[in-house]
Motif scaffolding. Structure first.
Motif, PDB file in Angstrom:
ATOM      1  N   GLN A  61      13.324  13.778   0.413  1.00 19.07           N
ATOM      2  CA  GLN A  61      12.691  12.665   1.104  1.00 19.07           C
ATOM      3  C   GLN A  61      11.178  12.729   0.977  1.00 19.07           C
ATOM      4  OE1 GLN A  61      14.428  13.187   4.988  1.00 19.07           O
ATOM      5  NE2 GLN A  61      15.887  11.552   4.613  1.00 19.07           N
ATOM      6  N   GLY A  62      10.542  11.570   1.119  1.00 15.87           N
ATOM      7  CA  GLY A  62       9.098  11.509   1.008  1.00 15.87           C
ATOM      8  C   GLY A  62       8.550  10.271   1.672  1.00 15.87           C
ATOM      9  N   PHE A  63       7.310   9.981   1.380  1.00 16.06           N
ATOM     10  CA  PHE A  63       6.595   8.859   1.988  1.00 16.06           C
ATOM     11  C   PHE A  63       6.489   7.716   0.982  1.00 16.06           C
ATOM     12  CE2 PHE A  63       2.801   6.630   3.525  1.00 16.06           C
ATOM     13  CZ  PHE A  63       3.108   6.514   4.869  1.00 16.06           C
ATOM     14  N   PRO A  64       6.903   6.503   1.347  1.00 15.06           N
ATOM     15  CA  PRO A  64       6.855   5.388   0.391  1.00 15.06           C
ATOM     16  C   PRO A  64       5.430   4.897   0.149  1.00 15.06           C
ATOM     17  CG  PRO A  64       7.600   4.618   2.536  1.00 15.06           C
ATOM     18  CD  PRO A  64       7.446   6.107   2.642  1.00 15.06           C
ATOM     19  N   ALA A  65       5.165   4.509  -1.081  1.00 18.38           N
ATOM     20  CA  ALA A  65       3.861   3.942  -1.456  1.00 18.38           C
ATOM     21  C   ALA A  65       4.081   2.866  -2.508  1.00 18.38           C
ATOM     22  CB  ALA A  65       2.937   5.028  -1.996  1.00 18.38           C
ATOM     23  N   PHE A  78       4.618   5.465 -22.100  1.00 17.98           N
ATOM     24  CA  PHE A  78       5.441   5.372 -20.898  1.00 17.98           C
ATOM     25  C   PHE A  78       4.553   5.108 -19.686  1.00 17.98           C
ATOM     26  CE2 PHE A  78       6.902   7.534 -17.082  1.00 17.98           C
ATOM     27  CZ  PHE A  78       8.108   6.883 -16.883  1.00 17.98           C
ATOM     28  N   ARG A  79       4.994   4.233 -18.830  1.00 26.52           N
ATOM     29  CA  ARG A  79       4.348   3.992 -17.547  1.00 26.52           C
ATOM     30  C   ARG A  79       5.433   3.688 -16.528  1.00 26.52           C
ATOM     31  NH1 ARG A  79       0.392   1.201 -20.721  1.00 26.52           N
ATOM     32  NH2 ARG A  79      -1.673   1.991 -20.325  1.00 26.52           N
ATOM     33  N   LEU A  80       5.074   3.828 -15.275  1.00 25.72           N
ATOM     34  CA  LEU A  80       5.979   3.404 -14.211  1.00 25.72           C
ATOM     35  C   LEU A  80       5.816   1.902 -13.977  1.00 25.72           C
ATOM     36  CD1 LEU A  80       5.506   6.336 -11.656  1.00 25.72           C
ATOM     37  CD2 LEU A  80       7.432   5.935 -13.175  1.00 25.72           C
ATOM     38  N   ALA A  81       5.490   1.176 -15.025  1.00 30.65           N
ATOM     39  CA  ALA A  81       5.144  -0.236 -14.915  1.00 30.65           C
ATOM     40  C   ALA A  81       6.279  -1.085 -14.371  1.00 30.65           C
ATOM     41  CB  ALA A  81       4.708  -0.774 -16.283  1.00 30.65           C
ATOM     42  N   ARG A  82       7.503  -0.717 -14.663  1.00 32.57           N
ATOM     43  CA  ARG A  82       8.615  -1.550 -14.206  1.00 32.57           C
ATOM     44  C   ARG A  82       8.899  -1.342 -12.721  1.00 32.57           C
ATOM     45  NH1 ARG A  82      10.795   2.647 -17.105  1.00 32.57           N
ATOM     46  NH2 ARG A  82      12.365   3.880 -16.037  1.00 32.57           N
ATOM     47  N   HIS A  83       8.235  -0.375 -12.109  1.00 27.98           N
ATOM     48  CA  HIS A  83       8.441  -0.093 -10.695  1.00 27.98           C
ATOM     49  C   HIS A  83       7.310  -0.684  -9.868  1.00 27.98           C
ATOM     50  CE1 HIS A  83      11.608   2.632 -11.861  1.00 27.98           C
ATOM     51  NE2 HIS A  83      10.783   3.194 -12.721  1.00 27.98           N
ATOM     52  N   ARG A  84       7.633  -1.126  -8.685  1.00 29.19           N
ATOM     53  CA  ARG A  84       6.644  -1.656  -7.761  1.00 29.19           C
ATOM     54  C   ARG A  84       6.269  -0.635  -6.692  1.00 29.19           C
ATOM     55  NH1 ARG A  84       3.996  -6.233  -8.760  1.00 29.19           N
ATOM     56  NH2 ARG A  84       5.267  -7.812  -9.710  1.00 29.19           N
ATOM     57  N   SER A  85       7.172   0.325  -6.474  1.00 22.42           N
ATOM     58  CA  SER A  85       6.910   1.324  -5.440  1.00 22.42           C
ATOM     59  C   SER A  85       7.461   2.667  -5.865  1.00 22.42           C
ATOM     60  CB  SER A  85       7.527   0.884  -4.109  1.00 22.42           C
ATOM     61  OG  SER A  85       8.910   0.710  -4.239  1.00 22.42           O
ATOM     62  N   VAL A  86       6.981   3.713  -5.207  1.00 18.08           N
ATOM     63  CA  VAL A  86       7.383   5.086  -5.476  1.00 18.08           C
ATOM     64  C   VAL A  86       7.554   5.789  -4.136  1.00 18.08           C
ATOM     65  CG1 VAL A  86       6.223   5.228  -7.722  1.00 18.08           C
ATOM     66  CG2 VAL A  86       4.985   5.864  -5.651  1.00 18.08           C
ATOM     67  N   VAL A  87       8.024   7.027  -4.196  1.00 19.41           N
ATOM     68  CA  VAL A  87       8.126   7.863  -3.002  1.00 19.41           C
ATOM     69  C   VAL A  87       7.342   9.135  -3.272  1.00 19.41           C
ATOM     70  CG1 VAL A  87       9.684   9.124  -1.477  1.00 19.41           C
ATOM     71  CG2 VAL A  87      10.383   6.910  -2.397  1.00 19.41           C
ATOM     72  N   ILE A  88       6.363   9.420  -2.414  1.00 17.42           N
ATOM     73  CA  ILE A  88       5.548  10.628  -2.559  1.00 17.42           C
ATOM     74  C   ILE A  88       6.334  11.784  -1.956  1.00 17.42           C
ATOM     75  CG2 ILE A  88       3.372  11.760  -1.999  1.00 17.42           C
ATOM     76  CD1 ILE A  88       2.170   8.936  -1.675  1.00 17.42           C
ATOM     77  N   TYR A  97       6.749  12.825   8.079  1.00 18.00           N
ATOM     78  CA  TYR A  97       6.420  11.678   7.235  1.00 18.00           C
ATOM     79  C   TYR A  97       7.416  11.482   6.096  1.00 18.00           C
ATOM     80  CZ  TYR A  97       2.136  12.382   9.807  1.00 18.00           C
ATOM     81  OH  TYR A  97       1.227  12.560  10.812  1.00 18.00           O
ATOM     82  N   ARG A  98       8.439  12.282   6.047  1.00 20.61           N
ATOM     83  CA  ARG A  98       9.481  12.122   5.023  1.00 20.61           C
ATOM     84  C   ARG A  98      10.475  11.080   5.517  1.00 20.61           C
ATOM     85  NH1 ARG A  98      10.569  18.444   3.426  1.00 20.61           N
ATOM     86  NH2 ARG A  98       8.465  18.838   2.656  1.00 20.61           N
ATOM     87  N   ILE A  99      10.200   9.827   5.176  1.00 17.61           N
ATOM     88  CA  ILE A  99      10.980   8.732   5.745  1.00 17.61           C
ATOM     89  C   ILE A  99      11.693   7.898   4.692  1.00 17.61           C
ATOM     90  CG2 ILE A  99       9.556   8.563   7.816  1.00 17.61           C
ATOM     91  CD1 ILE A  99       8.008   6.306   6.474  1.00 17.61           C
ATOM     92  N   SER A 100      11.591   8.266   3.429  1.00 17.52           N
ATOM     93  CA  SER A 100      12.202   7.476   2.370  1.00 17.52           C
ATOM     94  C   SER A 100      12.813   8.403   1.323  1.00 17.52           C
ATOM     95  CB  SER A 100      11.144   6.579   1.714  1.00 17.52           C
ATOM     96  OG  SER A 100      11.731   5.700   0.797  1.00 17.52           O
TER      97      SER A 100
END
Length: 166
Positions: A61-65, A78-88, A97-100
């Motif tokens: 689990q982690g924190f969404p960004a 390569f890029r994370l271009a196809r993604h709109r969000s990640v989890v730290i 703070y691990r909520i996602s």
């Protein structure tokens, strides 16, 4: 690629996550089907190397960004271009703070200090034959008021997600 089959049921369910480090996603998914057929709910999620065998979903689990791009992504790397969000994820994100949970749609990233600047990297290392990650003209940010508590700063964090063939 690092994929893990981890339990999502209660902690006292008596089963453990299976640490699988393979390039074949179908093999990992077959492990998950095997466990689900036995009534043991689990998830297949990407993760960082070195997660201890037997870890439960809390280890991932982690924190969404959100990802913000400064300009349109160009090039063949390569890029994370196809993604709109990640989890730290990682040791820097405290348990409150691990909520996602990371998924294939919200991949995990980790924070690191480079020359005293906080930056983010994808947890999954670049494929063989690719250069190490570099700045991909993107930043991480969250409108969650806990952002500064998680990252230790209010500013967006540069995302080093660009890699190209060597």
């Amino acid at each position: 690629m690092y994929l893990y089959v981890v339990p999502t049921g209660p902690k006292d369910s008596g089963f453990i996550g299976i640490d699988v480090t393979v390039a074949d996603e179908a093999t990992v998914r077959s492990y998950a089907k095997h466990y689900e057929a036995k009534g043991r709910p689990c998830l297949v999620i990407p993760g960082r190397p070195g997660v201890p065998k037997g870890s439960t979903i809390e280890a991932f689990q982690g924190f969404p960004a959100m990802i913000y791009r400064a300009i349109e992504a160009r090039g063949h790397g390569f890029r994370l271009a196809r993604h709109r969000s990640v989890v730290i994820t990682g040791d820097g994100v405290a348990p409150p703070y691990r909520i996602s949970i990371p998924t294939m749609e919200k991949p995990p990233v980790t924070l690191a200090r480079v020359n005293r600047q906080l930056v983010a990297y994808p947890v999954i290392p670049p494929d063989r034959g690719f250069l190490p990650y570099s700045f991909g003209e993107a930043f991480l940010w969250s409108d969650d008021p806990r952002w500064s508590q998680v990252t230790g700063q209010r500013a967006p964090i540069p995302l080093f997600d660009y890699s190209e063939p060597a």
